[in-house]
Design an enzyme around this catalytic site. Structure first.
Site, PDB file in Angstrom:
ATOM      1  N   LYS A  15      -0.289  -0.219   5.996  1.00 56.51           N
ATOM      2  CA  LYS A  15       0.118  -0.208   4.582  1.00 56.51           C
ATOM      3  C   LYS A  15      -0.286   1.136   3.986  1.00 56.51           C
ATOM      4  O   LYS A  15      -1.456   1.519   4.024  1.00 56.51           O
ATOM      5  CB  LYS A  15      -0.566  -1.337   3.814  1.00 56.51           C
ATOM      6  N   ASP A 144      -4.720  -8.067  -0.194  1.00 56.56           N
ATOM      7  CA  ASP A 144      -3.694  -7.266   0.468  1.00 56.56           C
ATOM      8  C   ASP A 144      -2.811  -8.069   1.417  1.00 56.56           C
ATOM      9  O   ASP A 144      -1.750  -7.588   1.825  1.00 56.56           O
ATOM     10  CB  ASP A 144      -4.336  -6.124   1.268  1.00 56.56           C
TER      11      ASP A 144
END
Length: 295
Positions: A15, A144
């Site tokens: 990410k 997340d």
């Protein structure tokens, strides 16, 4: 659902926070963010197969730094999904993690591993659970994880759990560089001098390399100054990206991984080779981001 009992592999994409503004802090201590994130083709890999008993093994460059106890997000994800579905529907599994991403590096590696396990086990166990259900379980593991389940260009707000997909977002050429210095997310947030910054500006209507680069120039990663103070090596990583011709360079997340934006994948590969030749002990990877289209 795929009920093949043989092993299958799921990708755990890195990410990358292209921009990250810290906009507030809740009473419970969680910080509020406004972040544009993309996910790369390069990342960890998770192999899952039905087995006689639960098993978890780790290989890859960064395997020695991965804990094998119940605190690992991979095992937390397995156990959380098993609790949700019930032990009668969730037979033992073998999970093999290939750890290619640095630990504590600002690219959501552990969260992405957990997301891959949730996706993989939902199919391996043939569970009737939708994306919203997986995201709910993912959020219980970490802020997340839901965005790593989506793994497409998105804007994340709130504590990272309010997600808006970004359409018409093409793949980007990226080089990821980490100087080998783990950074504590908690330490970075604790060192922030301000926690009430303005949100991101509106995204350009049409997103290509040039419009994105121009937009990034008027955004920030509010965690970068604090991380730089804790780990000055981050500055050297950014410097090498700039020397290699990056169109735009910035730290991702809480660091220490930095990214460079390149117009094509081939240019990114040449830049990565140049940096790797000068810094052979660093983590350096040329990759492309996932586009907003199904891949």
């Amino acid at each position: 659902m795929d009920t093949d009992i043989g092993s299958r592999t799921w990708h755990a994409h890195a990410k990358i926070n292209l921009a990250l503004h810290v906009t507030g802090r809740r009473a419970d201590g969680y910080h509020l963010i406004d972040s544009l994130a993309v996910f790369t083709r390069f990342g960890d890999r998770v192999e899952i197969a039905l087995a006689d008993s639960d098993d978890f093994t780790v290989s890859g460059r960064y395997a020695p730094a991965v804990p094998l106890d119940a605190g690992n997000l991979v095992l937390k994800a397995r156990d959380a999904l098993r609790r949700e579905a019930g032990s009668g529907r969730t037979p033992p599994v073998s999970i093999k993690l290939e750890k290619n991403l640095p630990i504590a590096s600002g690219v959501g590696g552990g969260s992405s591993d957990a997301a891959a396990v949730l996706r993989g086990l939902a199919q391996t166990w043939a569970l009737d659970i939708d994306d919203a259900g997986l995201a709910r379980i993912g959020l219980s593991l970490g802020a997340d994880v839901p965005m790593c389940l989506a793994a497409k260009p998105l804007v994340a707000r709130g504590i990272g759990d309010e997600l808006s997909m970004v359409p018409d977002f093409s793949a980007l050429g990226l080089v990821l560089v980490n100087p080998g210095t783990p950074v504590s997310t908690a330490d970075v947030f604790a060192a922030l001098s301000r926690r009430d910054n303005e949100p991101l500006p509106p995204l350009p209507r049409s997103i290509d390399f040039h419009s994105l680069r121009n937009w990034l120039e008027v955004t920030r990663n509010d965690l970068e100054p604090a991380a730089l103070a804790l780990q000055p090596a981050i500055g050297r990583a950014l410097s090498w990206l700039n020397k290699a011709g990056s169109g735009f360079s910035r730290m991702s997340g809480s660091g220490a991984t930095c990214f460079g934006l390149f117009e094509t994948g081939n240019v990114a590969k040449r830049a990565a080779a140049e940096i790797r030749s000068r810094q052979p002990d660093w983590f350096v990877a040329a990759t492309r981001s996932m586009s907003s289209e199904a891949e």
